[in-house]
Design a protein around this motif. Structure first.
Motif: not given
Length: 150
Positions: A19-23
């Motif tokens: 999803l192109g998210q930052r963990q």
């Protein structure tokens, strides 16, 4: 490490990357950075904050209280719950699903439909000769006028 931790970590890495998210650090257990992963709402209208759930079992329980917690922790981004079913202890994925708000999904679907219409116009423009540009401008105006009625 425990199998549950391995399952959760693998799932969080997978959906954040996809999803192109930052963990978030510590799987979202920090007060200043709750929830597992997120986009930044300043970068996109489609910013989601995700609270992942994974299991080896045949079902995952989702409660209203759990959803409300995800909404609160989303902090302005749209909440989501990626759900992963593992087939076995080797962490082979059986199914990946995502739970989102129905109104968010409807808005996203509508935006995708508008993009499909616009994409056809843009594709025509790239193939058009200069005399076709007024026709394409008229098509674009029609699309924008349609957008204004929503």
């Amino acid at each position: 490490m425990s199998l549950n931790k391995d399952m959760g970590d693998a799932h969080e890495r997978a959906f954040a990357e996809l999803l192109g998210q930052r963990q978030s650090r510590g799987s979202g257990n920090q007060w200043r950075d709750p929830i597992d992963a997120r986009h930044n709402r300043l970068d996109t209208d489609w910013a989601y904050a995700s609270d992942g759930k994974s299991t080896l079992k045949k079902s995952i329980s989702v409660s209203l209280a759990g959803w409300k917690k995800a909404v609160e922790q989303a902090g302005g981004e749209r909440p989501s719950m990626p759900l992963r079913f593992y087939a076995d202890g080797s962490l082979k994925v059986d199914a990946d699903l995502i739970l989102v708000d129905l109104l968010d999904f409807a808005e996203m679907r509508e935006a995708a439909e508008r993009w499909e219409k616009a994409r056809r116009i843009l594709a025509s423009l790239t193939e058009a000769k200069p005399r076709c540009i007024p026709v394409l401008v008229d098509l674009a105006r029609g699309l924008l006028a349609e957008e204004g009625h929503r």
